[in-house]
Design a protein around this motif. Sequence first.
Motif, PDB file in Angstrom:
ATOM      1  N   SER A   1      -5.017   7.132 -10.017  1.00  0.00           N
ATOM      2  CA  SER A   1      -3.885   8.101 -10.205  1.00  0.00           C
ATOM      3  C   SER A   1      -2.410   7.701 -10.056  1.00  0.00           C
ATOM      4  O   SER A   1      -1.707   8.087 -10.714  1.00  0.00           O
ATOM      5  CB  SER A   1      -3.967   9.336  -9.127  1.00  0.00           C
ATOM      6  N   PHE A   2      -2.479   6.700  -8.933  1.00  0.00           N
ATOM      7  CA  PHE A   2      -0.864   6.157  -8.678  1.00  0.00           C
ATOM      8  C   PHE A   2      -0.482   5.459 -10.003  1.00  0.00           C
ATOM      9  O   PHE A   2       0.437   5.408 -10.340  1.00  0.00           O
ATOM     10  CB  PHE A   2      -1.074   5.513  -7.450  1.00  0.00           C
ATOM     11  N   LEU A   3      -1.493   4.521 -10.502  1.00  0.00           N
ATOM     12  CA  LEU A   3      -1.067   3.604 -11.534  1.00  0.00           C
ATOM     13  C   LEU A   3      -0.939   4.490 -12.732  1.00  0.00           C
ATOM     14  O   LEU A   3       0.167   4.248 -13.499  1.00  0.00           O
ATOM     15  CB  LEU A   3      -2.431   2.718 -11.923  1.00  0.00           C
TER      16      LEU A   3
ATOM     17  N   ASP B   1      -7.387  11.070  -3.606  1.00  0.00           N
ATOM     18  CA  ASP B   1      -6.447  12.078  -3.793  1.00  0.00           C
ATOM     19  C   ASP B   1      -6.800  13.412  -3.065  1.00  0.00           C
ATOM     20  O   ASP B   1      -7.616  14.088  -3.523  1.00  0.00           O
ATOM     21  CB  ASP B   1      -6.403  12.562  -5.481  1.00  0.00           C
ATOM     22  N   ASN B   2      -6.056  13.422  -1.894  1.00  0.00           N
ATOM     23  CA  ASN B   2      -6.366  14.550  -0.994  1.00  0.00           C
ATOM     24  C   ASN B   2      -5.332  15.189  -0.659  1.00  0.00           C
ATOM     25  O   ASN B   2      -5.025  15.924   0.358  1.00  0.00           O
ATOM     26  CB  ASN B   2      -7.186  13.905   0.195  1.00  0.00           C
ATOM     27  N   GLY B   3      -4.051  15.142  -1.396  1.00  0.00           N
ATOM     28  CA  GLY B   3      -2.835  15.659  -1.119  1.00  0.00           C
ATOM     29  C   GLY B   3      -1.916  15.031   0.128  1.00  0.00           C
ATOM     30  O   GLY B   3      -0.801  15.354  -0.054  1.00  0.00           O
ATOM     31  N   THR B   4      -2.333  13.969   0.533  1.00  0.00           N
ATOM     32  CA  THR B   4      -1.531  13.255   1.544  1.00  0.00           C
ATOM     33  C   THR B   4      -1.745  11.757   0.960  1.00  0.00           C
ATOM     34  O   THR B   4      -0.527  11.056   0.287  1.00  0.00           O
ATOM     35  CB  THR B   4      -2.263  13.091   2.811  1.00  0.00           C
ATOM     36  N   ASN B   5      -2.819  11.010   0.563  1.00  0.00           N
ATOM     37  CA  ASN B   5      -3.200   9.802  -0.058  1.00  0.00           C
ATOM     38  C   ASN B   5      -3.328  10.002  -1.474  1.00  0.00           C
ATOM     39  O   ASN B   5      -3.840  11.134  -1.925  1.00  0.00           O
ATOM     40  CB  ASN B   5      -4.284   9.049   0.619  1.00  0.00           C
TER      41      ASN B   5
ATOM     42  N   LYS C   1       5.686   6.550   4.810  1.00  0.00           N
ATOM     43  CA  LYS C   1       5.994   8.029   5.006  1.00  0.00           C
ATOM     44  C   LYS C   1       7.323   8.503   4.673  1.00  0.00           C
ATOM     45  O   LYS C   1       7.969   7.730   4.138  1.00  0.00           O
ATOM     46  CB  LYS C   1       5.930   7.639   6.768  1.00  0.00           C
ATOM     47  N   PRO C   2       7.436   9.601   4.646  1.00  0.00           N
ATOM     48  CA  PRO C   2       6.447  10.776   5.045  1.00  0.00           C
ATOM     49  C   PRO C   2       5.037  11.136   4.444  1.00  0.00           C
ATOM     50  O   PRO C   2       4.188  11.513   4.975  1.00  0.00           O
ATOM     51  CB  PRO C   2       7.175  12.019   5.187  1.00  0.00           C
ATOM     52  N   LYS C   3       4.961  10.825   3.083  1.00  0.00           N
ATOM     53  CA  LYS C   3       3.837  10.668   2.213  1.00  0.00           C
ATOM     54  C   LYS C   3       4.114   9.941   0.982  1.00  0.00           C
ATOM     55  O   LYS C   3       5.054   9.575   0.238  1.00  0.00           O
ATOM     56  CB  LYS C   3       3.236  12.314   2.020  1.00  0.00           C
ATOM     57  N   PRO C   4       2.894   9.670   0.404  1.00  0.00           N
ATOM     58  CA  PRO C   4       3.119   8.672  -0.817  1.00  0.00           C
ATOM     59  C   PRO C   4       3.630   9.670  -1.928  1.00  0.00           C
ATOM     60  O   PRO C   4       3.789  10.856  -2.004  1.00  0.00           O
ATOM     61  CB  PRO C   4       1.604   8.356  -1.355  1.00  0.00           C
ATOM     62  N   ASP C   5       4.620   8.775  -2.704  1.00  0.00           N
ATOM     63  CA  ASP C   5       5.664   9.594  -3.674  1.00  0.00           C
ATOM     64  C   ASP C   5       5.736   8.517  -4.753  1.00  0.00           C
ATOM     65  O   ASP C   5       6.492   7.758  -4.648  1.00  0.00           O
ATOM     66  CB  ASP C   5       6.822   9.993  -3.071  1.00  0.00           C
ATOM     67  N   VAL C   6       5.040   8.811  -6.029  1.00  0.00           N
ATOM     68  CA  VAL C   6       5.083   8.003  -6.990  1.00  0.00           C
ATOM     69  C   VAL C   6       6.421   7.462  -7.604  1.00  0.00           C
ATOM     70  O   VAL C   6       7.023   6.445  -7.715  1.00  0.00           O
ATOM     71  CB  VAL C   6       4.032   7.977  -8.114  1.00  0.00           C
ATOM     72  N   ALA C   7       7.247   8.743  -7.523  1.00  0.00           N
ATOM     73  CA  ALA C   7       8.517   8.602  -8.289  1.00  0.00           C
ATOM     74  C   ALA C   7       9.495   7.872  -7.571  1.00  0.00           C
ATOM     75  O   ALA C   7      10.191   7.147  -7.984  1.00  0.00           O
ATOM     76  CB  ALA C   7       8.972  10.103  -8.654  1.00  0.00           C
ATOM     77  N   ALA C   8       9.276   8.192  -6.112  1.00  0.00           N
ATOM     78  CA  ALA C   8      10.506   7.402  -5.393  1.00  0.00           C
ATOM     79  C   ALA C   8       9.863   6.011  -5.104  1.00  0.00           C
ATOM     80  O   ALA C   8      10.921   5.196  -5.206  1.00  0.00           O
ATOM     81  CB  ALA C   8      10.164   8.030  -3.802  1.00  0.00           C
TER      82      ALA C   8
ATOM     83  N   GLU D   1       1.024  -1.237  -0.149  1.00  0.00           N
ATOM     84  CA  GLU D   1       0.080  -0.123  -0.052  1.00  0.00           C
ATOM     85  C   GLU D   1       0.837   1.165  -0.112  1.00  0.00           C
ATOM     86  O   GLU D   1       0.535   2.248   0.775  1.00  0.00           O
ATOM     87  CB  GLU D   1      -1.229  -0.069   1.039  1.00  0.00           C
ATOM     88  N   PRO D   2       1.757   1.352  -0.968  1.00  0.00           N
ATOM     89  CA  PRO D   2       2.554   2.747  -1.108  1.00  0.00           C
ATOM     90  C   PRO D   2       1.800   3.778  -1.428  1.00  0.00           C
ATOM     91  O   PRO D   2       2.522   5.079  -1.399  1.00  0.00           O
ATOM     92  CB  PRO D   2       3.569   2.167  -2.130  1.00  0.00           C
ATOM     93  N   ASN D   3       0.573   3.837  -1.583  1.00  0.00           N
ATOM     94  CA  ASN D   3      -0.162   5.030  -2.036  1.00  0.00           C
ATOM     95  C   ASN D   3      -0.829   5.694  -1.042  1.00  0.00           C
ATOM     96  O   ASN D   3      -1.555   6.710  -1.187  1.00  0.00           O
ATOM     97  CB  ASN D   3      -1.315   4.793  -3.276  1.00  0.00           C
ATOM     98  N   ILE D   4      -0.763   5.274   0.276  1.00  0.00           N
ATOM     99  CA  ILE D   4      -1.216   6.002   1.625  1.00  0.00           C
ATOM    100  C   ILE D   4      -0.303   6.191   2.506  1.00  0.00           C
ATOM    101  O   ILE D   4       0.909   5.342   2.714  1.00  0.00           O
ATOM    102  CB  ILE D   4      -2.452   4.934   2.059  1.00  0.00           C
ATOM    103  N   VAL D   5      -0.189   7.076   3.062  1.00  0.00           N
ATOM    104  CA  VAL D   5       0.695   7.621   4.293  1.00  0.00           C
ATOM    105  C   VAL D   5       0.935   6.621   5.291  1.00  0.00           C
ATOM    106  O   VAL D   5       1.999   6.638   5.858  1.00  0.00           O
ATOM    107  CB  VAL D   5       0.214   9.098   4.650  1.00  0.00           C
ATOM    108  N   GLY D   6      -0.193   5.743   5.773  1.00  0.00           N
ATOM    109  CA  GLY D   6       0.195   4.843   6.510  1.00  0.00           C
ATOM    110  C   GLY D   6       1.000   3.863   6.458  1.00  0.00           C
ATOM    111  O   GLY D   6       1.557   3.278   7.269  1.00  0.00           O
ATOM    112  N   PHE D   7       1.409   3.400   5.061  1.00  0.00           N
ATOM    113  CA  PHE D   7       2.339   2.546   4.941  1.00  0.00           C
ATOM    114  C   PHE D   7       3.547   3.188   3.979  1.00  0.00           C
ATOM    115  O   PHE D   7       4.542   2.463   3.503  1.00  0.00           O
ATOM    116  CB  PHE D   7       1.933   1.473   3.928  1.00  0.00           C
TER     117      PHE D   7
END
Length: 375
Positions: A232-234, A223-227, A185-192, A177-183
Amino acid sequence: MFRRVTLSVPKSVVTLALLLVSIAAVITPAHASPTTPGRTAPSSPDGRCSGMTSSPRIGASPGATLAAASNADLNAELDLARDAGLFSVRVDIDWSTIERNRGQFDWTNTDRVLAAVVAHGMCPLGVIAYTPQWARVPEAMGDSHSRPADPDVYAAFARTVVTRYRDHMNLWEIWNEPNIVGFWKPKPDVAAYSIMLRAAYQAIKQVQPASTVLSGGLAPATDNGTNMNPKSFLSAMYQLGANKYFDAFNVHPYTYPWLPNDPSTQEWSTAFALWPMRDTMVAGGDAGKQIWLTEFGAPTGTASNAVSEQVQADSIVIVMDAVLGNAWIGPSYVYSLRDAGTNLADPEQNFGLLRRDFTPKSAYGRIAAFTGAYS
């Protein structure tokens, strides 16, 4: 319907103990970590454990509770998983506990769990995830769900894992679950995430070219600026070319307390979003790749977002019907196998097909009937 088609008690541990002893004796030192020579997990995987297939296959995703189980409870859970016809068990390979100190590995519990899965005739799917403190980004130093500071260091760990277990398993998932901040951190980052996925994929394929490498299963989110929404992630992964570094895409289509085919949920439902995500993959040249579902299900209990045991069973059957009706939906894993606790007010303790005392809920029998008919 949920297809388009339209969107639509514990046994003795003697057997397990003997298996662990025999396993430790047969591995060659070249395949074991230098810190634990001569130890490994299970026997070789069979043909069901790798690659794409149109045959519907259902597995279990027990979560972290499986690693915490006693040998007796582990054996009992896996007896019941096997008896339900489940082909695979998704297992955390937790970097943060295996390599707490850089270069020092403790495989003991991971070996134990993987050995038990294969002893029961099922395929392990390894989720390589979670960061030891020494490898985290500074912004999330206090949480193992931090993203790794160096993707190549994560990839080196993945290479070590696959080298250790390559004769025994060949299904790998890159994070959870790399698209949510819970998994992540510090926030989802598609490039990283995409850079890390590329590094890990290449490392795994160097060791085990015929393995099946999944992207990390994406969670339901907006898509809320955090998750990030899974669609969108795909899409962003395809824009970055990261699709070259997974053999199958992977998502977690939870919709509880609503049913997965409830038409009122189409605007936000991750289950309904499977078809647009499939369209993204086809447009990106990946019509031959499947979407795997490494978690799906619903919690029972008394929480406001819990469901009855009947609705839990119905939710699971709807997803299994989608697997049956769409060859591009690959193996799918019910979360979870056994309730994590007995507090009915906590949804996280009540996702199991089995209650905490190992008695089955309605969904268990529905899965057994499905696998008996189609596997």
